[in-house]
Design an enzyme around this catalytic site. Structure first.
Site, mmCIF file in Angstrom:
data_model
loop_
_atom_site.group_PDB
_atom_site.id
_atom_site.type_symbol
_atom_site.label_atom_id
_atom_site.label_comp_id
_atom_site.label_asym_id
_atom_site.label_seq_id
_atom_site.Cartn_x
_atom_site.Cartn_y
_atom_site.Cartn_z
ATOM 1 N N ASP A 51 0.840 -1.200 0.000
ATOM 2 C CA ASP A 51 0.000 0.000 0.000
ATOM 3 C C ASP A 51 0.878 1.255 0.000
ATOM 4 O OD1 ASP A 51 -2.180 -1.666 0.216
ATOM 5 O OD2 ASP A 51 -2.273 -1.496 2.408
HETATM 6 N N1 URA Z 1 -1.218 -6.048 3.755
HETATM 7 C C1 URA Z 1 -1.717 -4.796 3.809
HETATM 8 O O1 URA Z 1 -2.752 -4.557 4.394
HETATM 9 N N2 URA Z 1 -1.044 -3.828 3.177
HETATM 10 C C2 URA Z 1 0.121 -4.018 2.527
HETATM 11 O O2 URA Z 1 0.699 -3.083 1.988
HETATM 12 C C3 URA Z 1 0.626 -5.327 2.496
HETATM 13 C C4 URA Z 1 -0.060 -6.336 3.110
#
Ligand code: URA
Length: 241
Positions: A106
């Site tokens: 993310d």
């Molecule tokens: N899980 C998440 O919620 N976000 C990420 O960036 C990676 C795994």
């Protein structure tokens, strides 16, 4: 002997742009193979023996690049976006345009991101069949109870899917807690959704391992090339030689 490949593929793999972009370059007549100008993008090249130049410059065709980036916050895990992407952080690598991230983190997640142009390996590493473990350090709100920890470990029904067993280790506890979690799948926002489900929203998330790769002390915003040994281990993890 390596098999011959199309000139446009050869140039795209060497970082001269997308297949569409390199076709334009070839049509301009600035590409030579063994000193002879070639304007046909489908012309076959032997990457091992042919000497290809673009505008007089030798093209170095290294088939596969494997890079580990410590992704900082604020970058989109994509090759193209209207916002800042992780490509900004690797654009000093020659032929970086042929590279793409394996899976995604993310925008606000930091840590280990593998970047490559090896499509087969990337496909396998993200395919559920190979169950490649990913380890994260999550800073969560509050303390995990024993029951909540067990729930995370066994599997949680998140509505659209039930998570597979995870490994969970509490590292620090307080008003917020530090928890290491290893999952063997990679659904969208998975870690955040898992903690949210047990009532402890994630405040910060950092990935510290991907399969056999460890982030180690690579500074945030920096990248490094994987060692041959690391590439070998990654391939082994997904049944490749
Ligand atoms: N899980 C998440 O919620 N976000 C990420 O960036 C990676 C795994």
């Amino acid at each position: 002997m390596a098999s011959k490949i199309r000139l446009d593929r050869f140039l795209a793999e060497s970082g001269y742009g997308t297949r569409k972009e390199v076709k334009q370059i070839v049509k301009k007549g600035i590409v030579e193979i063994n000193g002879v100008p070639v304007k046909n993008p489908s012309f076959k090249v032997d990457p091992e023996t042919d000497n290809v130049t673009v505008d007089g410059e030798d093209v170095l065709h290294i088939n596969n690049f494997y890079i580990m980036l410590n992704k900082p916050k604020g970058y989109i895990t994509s090759t193209k976006d209207k916002e800042l992407t992780i490509m900004e952080l690797i654009c000093d690598i020659p032929r970086f345009k042929s590279l793409f991230p394996v899976g995604r983190l993310d925008k606000d997640t930091t840590g280990l991101l593998l970047i490559t142009n090896d499509g087969e390996l990337a496909h396998r590493l993200t395919h559920p069949k190979w169950k490649v473990p990913k380890t994260y350090i999550a800073i969560i709100k509050g303390k995990l109870s024993k029951k909540e920890k067990e729930k995370l470990e066994i599997g949680i029904n998140l509505g659209d899917f039930t998570t597979k067993p995870a490994r969970v280790k509490v590292l620090k506890e307080g008003e917020s807690s530090e928890v290491e979690i290893e999952i063997k799948e990679g659904k969208y926002h998975q870690v955040k959704r898992m903690f949210e489900n047990v009532g402890h929203p994630v405040l910060k998330l950092r990935r510290i391992a991907f399969g056999p790769l460890k982030l180690g002390d690579l500074p945030e915003g920096e990248y490094r090339f994987l060692t041959d040994e690391e590439v070998r281990k990654l391939k082994k993890e997904t049944g490749l030689k």
